[in-house]
Design an enzyme around this catalytic site. Structure first.
Site, PDB file in Angstrom:
ATOM      1  N   HIS A 197      -4.294  -1.753 -13.009  1.00 27.32           N
ATOM      2  CA  HIS A 197      -4.239  -1.484 -11.560  1.00 27.32           C
ATOM      3  C   HIS A 197      -3.623  -0.129 -11.242  1.00 27.32           C
ATOM      4  CE1 HIS A 197      -5.400  -5.533  -9.974  1.00 27.32           C
ATOM      5  NE2 HIS A 197      -5.126  -5.852 -11.232  1.00 27.32           N
ATOM      6  N   ASP A 199      -1.364   7.027  -7.282  1.00 23.00           N
ATOM      7  CA  ASP A 199      -1.634   5.625  -6.986  1.00 23.00           C
ATOM      8  C   ASP A 199      -2.918   5.227  -7.694  1.00 23.00           C
ATOM      9  OD1 ASP A 199      -1.073   3.200  -5.765  1.00 23.00           O
ATOM     10  OD2 ASP A 199      -0.725   4.121  -3.811  1.00 23.00           O
TER      11      ASP A 199
HETATM   12  P1  ADQ Z   1       0.703  -1.538  -4.898  1.00 23.39           P
HETATM   13  O1  ADQ Z   1       1.418  -0.424  -5.574  1.00 23.39           O
HETATM   14  O2  ADQ Z   1       1.541  -2.662  -4.442  1.00 23.39           O
HETATM   15  O3  ADQ Z   1      -0.490  -2.099  -5.805  1.00 23.39           O
HETATM   16  P2  ADQ Z   1      -1.254  -1.060  -2.643  1.00 23.39           P
HETATM   17  O4  ADQ Z   1      -2.583  -0.923  -3.265  1.00 23.39           O
HETATM   18  O5  ADQ Z   1      -1.052  -0.126  -1.496  1.00 23.39           O
HETATM   19  O6  ADQ Z   1      -0.049  -0.813  -3.645  1.00 23.39           O
HETATM   20  O7  ADQ Z   1      -1.122  -2.534  -2.116  1.00 23.39           O
HETATM   21  C1  ADQ Z   1      -0.020  -2.941  -1.361  1.00 23.39           C
HETATM   22  C2  ADQ Z   1      -0.357  -4.250  -0.637  1.00 23.39           C
HETATM   23  O8  ADQ Z   1       0.870  -4.744  -0.124  1.00 23.39           O
HETATM   24  C3  ADQ Z   1      -1.302  -4.035   0.521  1.00 23.39           C
HETATM   25  O9  ADQ Z   1      -2.207  -5.114   0.577  1.00 23.39           O
HETATM   26  C4  ADQ Z   1      -0.381  -4.019   1.730  1.00 23.39           C
HETATM   27  O10 ADQ Z   1      -0.944  -4.544   2.913  1.00 23.39           O
HETATM   28  C5  ADQ Z   1       0.754  -4.905   1.269  1.00 23.39           C
HETATM   29  N1  ADQ Z   1       1.999  -4.461   1.924  1.00 23.39           N
HETATM   30  C6  ADQ Z   1       2.581  -3.262   1.883  1.00 23.39           C
HETATM   31  N2  ADQ Z   1       3.669  -3.229   2.681  1.00 23.39           N
HETATM   32  C7  ADQ Z   1       3.759  -4.423   3.248  1.00 23.39           C
HETATM   33  C8  ADQ Z   1       4.660  -5.017   4.188  1.00 23.39           C
HETATM   34  N3  ADQ Z   1       5.673  -4.359   4.747  1.00 23.39           N
HETATM   35  N4  ADQ Z   1       4.460  -6.289   4.520  1.00 23.39           N
HETATM   36  C9  ADQ Z   1       3.432  -6.983   3.989  1.00 23.39           C
HETATM   37  N5  ADQ Z   1       2.549  -6.484   3.125  1.00 23.39           N
HETATM   38  C10 ADQ Z   1       2.703  -5.220   2.758  1.00 23.39           C
HETATM   39  C11 ADQ Z   1      -0.955  -1.860  -7.142  1.00 23.39           C
HETATM   40  C12 ADQ Z   1      -1.272  -0.401  -7.470  1.00 23.39           C
HETATM   41  C13 ADQ Z   1      -2.251   0.167  -6.461  1.00 23.39           C
HETATM   42  C14 ADQ Z   1      -3.503  -0.702  -6.395  1.00 23.39           C
HETATM   43  C15 ADQ Z   1      -3.152  -2.169  -6.251  1.00 23.39           C
HETATM   44  C16 ADQ Z   1      -4.376  -3.067  -6.410  1.00 23.39           C
HETATM   45  O11 ADQ Z   1      -0.088   0.370  -7.504  1.00 23.39           O
HETATM   46  O12 ADQ Z   1      -2.608   1.509  -6.786  1.00 23.39           O
HETATM   47  O13 ADQ Z   1      -4.300  -0.305  -5.285  1.00 23.39           O
HETATM   48  O14 ADQ Z   1      -2.191  -2.583  -7.217  1.00 23.39           O
HETATM   49  O15 ADQ Z   1      -5.039  -2.787  -7.588  1.00 23.39           O
END
Ligand code: ADQ
Length: 497
Positions: A157, A365
């Site tokens: 990921h 990311d």
């Molecule tokens: P993350 O690093 O966690 O994921 P991201 O892809 O942005 O990053 O996903 C975060 C998730 O958490 C989103 O669905 C978002 O809505 C949720 N989130 C963030 N802040 C929040 C809050 N305050 N309250 C509730 N929900 C919140 C890892 C990798 C990424 C990759 C994903 C999926 O680092 O690059 O996109 O996995 O593969």
């Protein structure tokens, strides 16, 4: 149909009562497992005085969930240690934060072995096994040692780093060799896949067997990019839910005569939050006439608080937001609001919808799902503008965002100014192109492509290049408009369909 076994460090299926804080990935994996009458295996999130391998089995909406407790040393060495102090920073280009400690490495190998020993008795002939993320790279090797011959796939990921970086990891060869015990390895982008290939060719004396297949360590393995998506249909529906409407109304009420710039991230140094705040500060400094016209809301719930680097960034962000407000606040206005809280997905949908600008500027990311959620939540008649880091995997697909270098406060400041003055015609055109992508390359497409490739690890079946096209909203041609819509003037509620 064969069973699908999903393995991830944490297991968090949505509950029957519908816990809306569960992320899109958990939703998608649950759906996949239901379809394949599957099993989801991983750590329970709890620790026990010693590891017993005792499985706890539960049914969640047709999915069997099997979890195991770890012991305290496992947590420190495997999870807080090798996963989050070694691999996470290194794979996000933070060599300065990368800690290498032999006990971490030993703990990482031990937990992977323990996972394999606990999981192996549950595996039946014909089961497909899909392992997720950097915590579990050696899992296939451990399963093979136990005689498991099933097809096993791995999806990373997070980014796969450049060659010069990965070779700084002691025992990088063992880590990469372990990946060759999978039948299929998936990356988020073509760039990460390419970086992996480059490593294999130059460090492991490997070769490209044929396009999409790498040979090294005496094995040939299928290697492809599978960009992950969100459940776009669900997210778009959620924008119309009462909670989303309520959050939207609250934000609109708080930003009358102002425009909302929103950032939503886990509090993590890879997300570029300090640089983002500096960009906002530069924007305020350079644009005195717009200072009272914007509110920057950054939502960043605390994560991995046990790791010192996370405590430090927290302190620096508190100080930065205080400094910006100290300089630019007025009796009735703070330009920056910074909140360390988790929100439900439907609340986030309403928040995104109320924003004129989505500011998504990670330093690195794998993908970044927030960028896609922001796009999915927009009003087609009056969409907001996405400012996106060129170093997020999502930048490969969302080419119509305003792409910025997250290291540059000047670029961020300029992009904010440009986003706020962008006319409706351009906003719609950019949004439509991004929305098409978010709908087409959604989480179901990602899951189906990966599972299809895992079923066919030798690549005998030609890939299905024609994916069904989504129904796209027609955007009429019109004369560019300025300062006439909600995102540029007085807000109005979203249309209820
Ligand atoms: P993350 O690093 O966690 O994921 P991201 O892809 O942005 O990053 O996903 C975060 C998730 O958490 C989103 O669905 C978002 O809505 C949720 N989130 C963030 N802040 C929040 C809050 N305050 N309250 C509730 N929900 C919140 C890892 C990798 C990424 C990759 C994903 C999926 O680092 O690059 O996109 O996995 O593969």
């Amino acid at each position: 149909m064969s069973r699908l076994i999903v393995v991830s460090n944490r297991v968090n299926p949505p509950t029957a009562r519908g816990d809306e804080t569960v992320g899109g990935l958990a939703m998608a994996l649950s759906a996949a497992l239901r379809q394949y009458s599957g099993l989801w295996f991983g750590w329970s999130g709890r620790t026990a005085p010693e590891f017993t391998g005792q499985l706890s089995l539960e049914q969640h909406d047709g999915v069997t969930v099997a979890t195991v407790d770890l012991e305290e040393a496992d947590l420190q060495e495997y999870y807080n240690g090798y996963a989050n102090k070694t691999l996470w920073p290194l794979f996000h280009y933070r060599q300065d934060l990368t800690a290498y400690d032999r006990t971490f490495d030993a703990g990482y190998q031990r937990v992977n072995r323990r996972f394999a020993e606990t999981l192996a008795p549950l595996i039946q002939p014909g089961d497909l096994i899909w392992v997720h993320d950097y915590h579990l790279i050696p899992l296939a090797r451990e399963l093979r040692r136990l005689g498991v011959t099933n097809r096993i796939g791995f999806f990373l990921h997070i980014p796969w780093p450049a060659h010069q970086l990965i070779v700084t990891l002691p025992r990088h060869r063992e880590l990469v060799a372990a990946l060759f015990d999978y039948d299929l390895v998936g990356f988020q982008t073509e760039g990460f896949r390419h970086a992996f290939e480059e490593y294999v060719l130059s460090e492991a004396d490997g070769s490209v067997d044929r396009p999409g297949f790498l040979r090294a360590y005496g094995r040939t393995m299928r290697v492809e990019a599978f960009p992950i998506g969100i459940d776009a249909a669900d997210f778009t529906r959620m924008v119309e839910s009462p909670r989303a409407q309520h959050t939207y109304d609250v934000m609109v009420a708080h930003t009358v005569f102002r425009r909302l710039i929103v950032g939503v991230d886990r509090l993590d140094y890879s997300k570029g939050l300090e640089e983002r705040f500096l960009g906002v500060e530069r924007f305020l400094a350079n644009n005195p006439d717009l200072r009272r016209e914007v509110l920057m809301l950054q939502v960043a719930p605390l994560s991995r608080d046990a790791v010192e680097a996370y405590q430090e960034i927290r302190g620096r962000l508190d100080a930065l937001s205080g400094r910006i407000n100290g300089e630019y606040a007025d009796i009735d206005h703070n330009p920056v609001r910074y909140v360390n809280k988790n929100y439900r997905r439907d609340e986030l949908a309403g928040l995104y919808r109320a924003a004129s600008v989505g500011l998504v500027t990670p330093m690195r990311d794998g993908m970044n799902l927030v960028a896609k959620e922001f796009v999915a939540a927009q009003d087609p008649d009056d969409p907001g503008v996405l400012i996106l880091s060129r170093f997020a995997g999502a930048a490969d697909q969302l080419r119509d965002a305003l792409l910025v270098n997250p290291n540059s406060p000047d670029e961020i400041a300029e992009a904010i100014k440009r986003a706020l003055s962008m006319d409706l015609f351009e906003r719609k055109a950019r949004w439509r192109a991004m929305f098409e992508n978010v709908v087409r390359e959604d989480v179901t497409a990602w899951r189906d492509a990966f599972v299809a490739a895992l079923r066919d690890p030798a690549g005998a079946v030609a890939p299905d290049v024609e994916r069904p096209q989504p129904a796209i909203l027609e955007v009429e041609t019109e004369t560019p408009t300025r300062l006439t819509t909600r995102k540029t003037a007085t807000p109005r509620p979203p249309a209820r369909h």
